[in-house]
Design a protein around this motif. Structure first.
Motif, PDB file in Angstrom:
ATOM      1  N   GLN A  87       5.493   4.870  -3.448  1.00  0.00           N
ATOM      2  CA  GLN A  87       6.385   3.967  -4.174  1.00  0.00           C
ATOM      3  C   GLN A  87       5.756   2.587  -4.351  1.00  0.00           C
ATOM      4  O   GLN A  87       5.832   1.995  -5.426  1.00  0.00           O
ATOM      5  N   LEU A  88       5.140   2.092  -3.292  1.00  0.00           N
ATOM      6  CA  LEU A  88       4.477   0.792  -3.374  1.00  0.00           C
ATOM      7  C   LEU A  88       3.311   0.825  -4.357  1.00  0.00           C
ATOM      8  O   LEU A  88       3.112  -0.113  -5.131  1.00  0.00           O
ATOM      9  N   ARG A  89       2.563   1.907  -4.324  1.00  0.00           N
ATOM     10  CA  ARG A  89       1.425   2.043  -5.238  1.00  0.00           C
ATOM     11  C   ARG A  89       1.886   1.992  -6.686  1.00  0.00           C
ATOM     12  O   ARG A  89       1.305   1.291  -7.508  1.00  0.00           O
ATOM     13  N   PHE A  90       2.954   2.691  -7.010  1.00  0.00           N
ATOM     14  CA  PHE A  90       3.465   2.681  -8.378  1.00  0.00           C
ATOM     15  C   PHE A  90       4.013   1.310  -8.762  1.00  0.00           C
ATOM     16  O   PHE A  90       3.928   0.915  -9.913  1.00  0.00           O
ATOM     17  N   PHE A 119       2.975  -1.693  -7.461  1.00  0.00           N
ATOM     18  CA  PHE A 119       1.967  -2.753  -7.459  1.00  0.00           C
ATOM     19  C   PHE A 119       0.668  -2.410  -8.174  1.00  0.00           C
ATOM     20  O   PHE A 119       0.018  -3.294  -8.707  1.00  0.00           O
ATOM     21  N   ASP A 120       0.248  -1.160  -8.136  1.00  0.00           N
ATOM     22  CA  ASP A 120      -1.094  -0.837  -8.630  1.00  0.00           C
ATOM     23  C   ASP A 120      -1.122   0.558  -9.220  1.00  0.00           C
ATOM     24  O   ASP A 120      -1.549   1.506  -8.582  1.00  0.00           O
ATOM     25  N   ARG A 121      -0.724   0.691 -10.433  1.00  0.00           N
ATOM     26  CA  ARG A 121      -0.683   2.004 -11.095  1.00  0.00           C
ATOM     27  C   ARG A 121      -2.075   2.566 -11.362  1.00  0.00           C
ATOM     28  O   ARG A 121      -2.217   3.722 -11.697  1.00  0.00           O
ATOM     29  N   GLN A 122      -3.108   1.770 -11.223  1.00  0.00           N
ATOM     30  CA  GLN A 122      -4.472   2.206 -11.526  1.00  0.00           C
ATOM     31  C   GLN A 122      -5.062   3.116 -10.454  1.00  0.00           C
ATOM     32  O   GLN A 122      -6.043   3.789 -10.687  1.00  0.00           O
ATOM     33  N   VAL A 123      -4.482   3.113  -9.264  1.00  0.00           N
ATOM     34  CA  VAL A 123      -5.043   3.889  -8.153  1.00  0.00           C
ATOM     35  C   VAL A 123      -4.787   5.374  -8.391  1.00  0.00           C
ATOM     36  O   VAL A 123      -3.653   5.809  -8.477  1.00  0.00           O
TER      37      VAL A 123
END
Length: 103
Positions: free
Chosen positions: A24-27, A29-33
């Motif tokens: 959830q945090l990745r989506f 803050f950083d969708r590129q990962v």
């Protein structure tokens, strides 16, 4: 700054303990990962940023758990808007600072 803004906003309405997963945090803050290596870098970067934020926002109750972070209800870091303070009559009024600046 992103982590600080997110956490202070989240704490303003949090009423019960929740787990915010790394996914959830990745989506948020950083969708590129998209690679496992990128995922590890995101998690390490987020944890580093969180340590800086928690050094300033000492009242935040946040723990890292295996699958994410666990924020618990905490006092807000930013106080209430002084412009919404009540005057001596108990009615909404301008704050003393605002009144002095505009006088």
């Amino acid at each position: 700054m992103d982590v600080y803004t997110w956490l202070t906003c989240r704490m303003s309405y949090l009423r019960k303990t929740v787990v915010v997963t790394w996914e959830q945090l990745r989506f948020q803050f950083d969708r590129q990962v998209s690679t496992p290596c990128g995922y590890r870098h995101f998690r390490a970067g987020f944890c580093e940023a969180s340590r800086w934020v928690l050094a300033i926002y000492r009242g935040a109750k946040v723990n890292e758990v295996a699958n994410g972070i666990r924020p618990r209800p905490s006092p807000p870091h930013v106080g209430r808007d002084p412009r919404r303070a009540l005057n001596q009559d108990g009615e909404p009024g301008r704050s003393a600072l605002f009144s002095r600046a505009c006088a």
